[in-house]
Design a protein around this motif. Structure first.
Motif, PDB file in Angstrom:
ATOM      1  N   SER A  22       0.753  -1.192   0.090  1.00 12.86           N
ATOM      2  CA  SER A  22       0.022   0.049   0.063  1.00 12.86           C
ATOM      3  C   SER A  22       0.685   1.082  -0.033  1.00 12.86           C
ATOM      4  N   THR A  23       1.946   1.132   0.351  1.00 15.74           N
ATOM      5  CA  THR A  23       2.798   2.355   0.692  1.00 15.74           C
ATOM      6  C   THR A  23       3.244   3.156  -0.781  1.00 15.74           C
ATOM      7  N   TRP A  24       3.283   2.430  -1.822  1.00 16.50           N
ATOM      8  CA  TRP A  24       3.694   2.635  -3.225  1.00 16.50           C
ATOM      9  C   TRP A  24       2.753   3.767  -3.465  1.00 16.50           C
ATOM     10  N   ILE A  25       1.654   3.587  -3.297  1.00 19.17           N
ATOM     11  CA  ILE A  25       0.655   4.372  -3.922  1.00 19.17           C
ATOM     12  C   ILE A  25       0.361   5.932  -3.116  1.00 19.17           C
ATOM     13  N   VAL A  26       0.673   5.589  -1.590  1.00 11.45           N
ATOM     14  CA  VAL A  26       0.832   6.711  -0.642  1.00 11.45           C
ATOM     15  C   VAL A  26       1.836   7.592  -0.899  1.00 11.45           C
ATOM     16  N   ILE A  27       3.069   6.911  -1.416  1.00 14.71           N
ATOM     17  CA  ILE A  27       4.173   7.742  -1.669  1.00 14.71           C
ATOM     18  C   ILE A  27       3.946   8.786  -2.746  1.00 14.71           C
ATOM     19  N   ARG A  28       3.012   8.353  -3.728  1.00 16.19           N
ATOM     20  CA  ARG A  28       2.612   8.990  -4.910  1.00 16.19           C
ATOM     21  C   ARG A  28       1.759  10.147  -4.618  1.00 16.19           C
ATOM     22  N   ASP A  29       0.988   9.970  -3.520  1.00 17.10           N
ATOM     23  CA  ASP A  29       0.064  11.320  -2.991  1.00 17.10           C
ATOM     24  C   ASP A  29       0.965  12.197  -2.484  1.00 17.10           C
ATOM     25  N   PRO A  35       8.449  19.291  -1.410  1.00 13.07           N
ATOM     26  CA  PRO A  35       9.499  18.640  -1.995  1.00 13.07           C
ATOM     27  C   PRO A  35       9.616  17.256  -1.322  1.00 13.07           C
ATOM     28  N   ALA A  36      10.241  16.520  -2.275  1.00 13.75           N
ATOM     29  CA  ALA A  36      10.296  15.396  -1.710  1.00 13.75           C
ATOM     30  C   ALA A  36      11.270  14.814  -0.569  1.00 13.75           C
ATOM     31  N   SER A  37      12.191  15.764  -0.502  1.00 14.77           N
ATOM     32  CA  SER A  37      13.539  15.350   0.580  1.00 14.77           C
ATOM     33  C   SER A  37      12.679  15.687   1.639  1.00 14.77           C
ATOM     34  N   TRP A  38      11.837  16.923   1.928  1.00 15.12           N
ATOM     35  CA  TRP A  38      10.784  17.029   3.054  1.00 15.12           C
ATOM     36  C   TRP A  38      10.039  16.259   3.475  1.00 15.12           C
ATOM     37  N   SER A  39       9.494  15.589   2.438  1.00 15.88           N
ATOM     38  CA  SER A  39       8.450  14.592   2.920  1.00 15.88           C
ATOM     39  C   SER A  39       9.318  13.315   3.354  1.00 15.88           C
ATOM     40  N   CYS A  41      12.046  13.385   4.781  1.00 13.02           N
ATOM     41  CA  CYS A  41      12.437  13.962   6.390  1.00 13.02           C
ATOM     42  C   CYS A  41      11.232  13.886   7.482  1.00 13.02           C
ATOM     43  N   TYR A  42      10.106  14.257   7.208  1.00 15.28           N
ATOM     44  CA  TYR A  42       9.073  14.154   7.996  1.00 15.28           C
ATOM     45  C   TYR A  42       8.551  12.825   8.383  1.00 15.28           C
ATOM     46  N   ARG A  43       8.709  11.800   7.194  1.00 10.27           N
ATOM     47  CA  ARG A  43       8.239  10.441   7.657  1.00 10.27           C
ATOM     48  C   ARG A  43       9.214   9.732   8.586  1.00 10.27           C
ATOM     49  N   PHE A  44      10.417  10.082   8.441  1.00 10.85           N
ATOM     50  CA  PHE A  44      11.367   9.292   9.165  1.00 10.85           C
ATOM     51  C   PHE A  44      11.868  10.256  10.654  1.00 10.85           C
ATOM     52  N   LEU A  45      11.265  11.525  10.769  1.00  7.85           N
ATOM     53  CA  LEU A  45      11.522  12.118  11.995  1.00  7.85           C
ATOM     54  C   LEU A  45      10.312  11.489  12.805  1.00  7.85           C
ATOM     55  N   LEU A  46       9.081  11.457  12.180  1.00  8.10           N
ATOM     56  CA  LEU A  46       7.959  10.770  13.014  1.00  8.10           C
ATOM     57  C   LEU A  46       8.220   9.215  13.526  1.00  8.10           C
ATOM     58  N   ALA A  47       8.726   8.559  12.521  1.00  4.16           N
ATOM     59  CA  ALA A  47       8.903   7.278  12.647  1.00  4.16           C
ATOM     60  C   ALA A  47       9.963   6.807  13.711  1.00  4.16           C
ATOM     61  N   GLY A 223      -1.077  10.492   5.043  1.00  4.48           N
ATOM     62  CA  GLY A 223      -0.081   9.848   4.237  1.00  4.48           C
ATOM     63  C   GLY A 223       1.217   9.520   5.111  1.00  4.48           C
ATOM     64  N   ILE A 224       1.686  10.849   5.720  1.00  2.26           N
ATOM     65  CA  ILE A 224       3.071  10.846   6.603  1.00  2.26           C
ATOM     66  C   ILE A 224       2.822   9.863   7.591  1.00  2.26           C
ATOM     67  N   GLY A 225       1.555   9.916   8.420  1.00  2.00           N
ATOM     68  CA  GLY A 225       1.462   8.875   9.508  1.00  2.00           C
ATOM     69  C   GLY A 225       1.345   7.486   9.245  1.00  2.00           C
ATOM     70  N   TRP A 226       0.782   7.069   8.123  1.00  2.64           N
ATOM     71  CA  TRP A 226       0.744   5.785   7.575  1.00  2.64           C
ATOM     72  C   TRP A 226       1.987   5.513   7.107  1.00  2.64           C
ATOM     73  N   LEU A 227       2.671   6.157   6.186  1.00  5.27           N
ATOM     74  CA  LEU A 227       4.189   5.925   6.006  1.00  5.27           C
ATOM     75  C   LEU A 227       5.009   5.683   7.293  1.00  5.27           C
ATOM     76  N   ALA A 228       4.994   6.459   8.211  1.00  8.90           N
ATOM     77  CA  ALA A 228       5.686   6.588   9.404  1.00  8.90           C
ATOM     78  C   ALA A 228       5.637   5.506  10.127  1.00  8.90           C
TER      79      ALA A 228
END
Length: 298
Positions: A22-29, A35-39, A41-47, A223-228
């Motif tokens: 499921s994460t591939w389509i969430v990344i797409r959104d 900017p990708a680099s900030w997204s 960053c947010y994902r792995f900061l929360l994770a 999406g950030i929450g689900w991915l993290a």
């Protein structure tokens, strides 16, 4: 080494497969508004924060010593900086399902690196299956090349990003076979790797695209929450446990099932346009990986 019990690997295997599909389509959104680099960053900061909190809740010490921090930093650089920055950029130009299919080849660099570093044998059936899988990936990329809404050179750029991410992920996978990985508590290592990775992601983002940007849209935040949480905190410990119990080769069985599900999601959500070329490529890729994986399991 004794074979791992079915109960010890079945549940982690199923969870990793379904969540990562499921994460591939969430990344797409996530792509476009921020900017990708900030997204990343947010994902792995929360994770990383969530993983550290989980470690404390379980009574797992976060102190892993200098060598542990160095190992976690290298793991974070490979997995949570290089890999995901490349993945997010690949999905700028390729549909999420196609990127997932490229990642189905993870077994190939995993096995090559495991042979070079740990001298784990590679058989003829594995080589033959890998050739078939690569041929399938090439057919799918040719289809993408012909029907993409972006210019052909952007499709090639997306493929290059996907392959670079694949190699980064493989390096992180094979690092789980190192002796230090078995000595240290995995949750603590992953917490440090994610937090260090998020820090490097932030430095890279600030240097390349400027100050932090965020999208308050509900879909982006969710999406950030689900991915993290689901896509990182739940799955990475399970997947790295599979690698340690089964080896990097067998754990990559997930890479055959994930793109099948991801392609179905891409067809429904992104309107992926199938053709005879794409269908033949998908069949070859999955069949080839199946052959390669059966040879590894023998």
């Amino acid at each position: 080494m004794a074979e791992p019990s079915r109960g010890g690997v079945a549940v982690p295997f199923i969870l990793v497969t379904l969540i990562w599909s499921s994460t591939w389509i969430v990344i797409r959104d996530q792509i476009g508004s921020v900017p990708a680099s900030w997204s990343v960053c947010y994902r792995f900061l929360l994770a990383g924060v969530a993983m550290a909190a989980f470690a404390r809740w379980r009574g797992i010490r976060l102190g892993i010593g200098r060598s542990g921090i160095l190992y976690a930093a290298l793991l974070g650089l490979a997995q949570f900086v290089l890999n995901f920055n490349f993945v997010y950029r690949a999905e700028h130009y390729l549909t999420s399902g196609v990127v997932a299919v490229v990642y189905a080849m993870l077994l190939i660099p995993n096995s090559i690196l495991a042979f070079l570093i740990f001298r784990q044998p590679v058989g003829r059936a594995f080589i033959g299956g890998s050739v078939v899988a690569v041929a399938g990936i090439i057919l799918m990329l040719l289809h993408e090349y012909h029907v993409a809404t972006v210019s052909p050179d952007m499709v090639l750029l997306g493929a290059g990003f996907a392959l670079a991410g694949l190699m980064s992920a493989s390096a992180a996978n094979v690092m789980q076979g190192m002796e230090i990985a078995r000595r240290l508590p995995m949750v603590a290592v992953l917490a440090w790797a994610m937090l260090i990775g998020a820090g490097v992601d932030a430095l890279f983002a600030f240097a390349t695209v400027g100050p932090p940007q965020f999208d308050m849209r509900w879909g982006y935040v969710a999406g950030i929450g689900w991915l993290a949480l689901a896509g990182s905190v739940v799955t990475f410990p399970l997947y790295f446990t599979l690698i340690q119990r089964m080896g990097a080769g067998r754990a990559a069985y997930t890479s055959v099932l994930i793109p099948v599900i991801a392609m179905l999601i891409s067809t429904v959500v992104e309107g992926y346009r199938w053709s005879a070329l794409a269908f033949a490529g998908a069949l070859l890729a999955i069949a080839g990986m199946g052959i390669a994986l059966r040879s590894k399991a023998a």
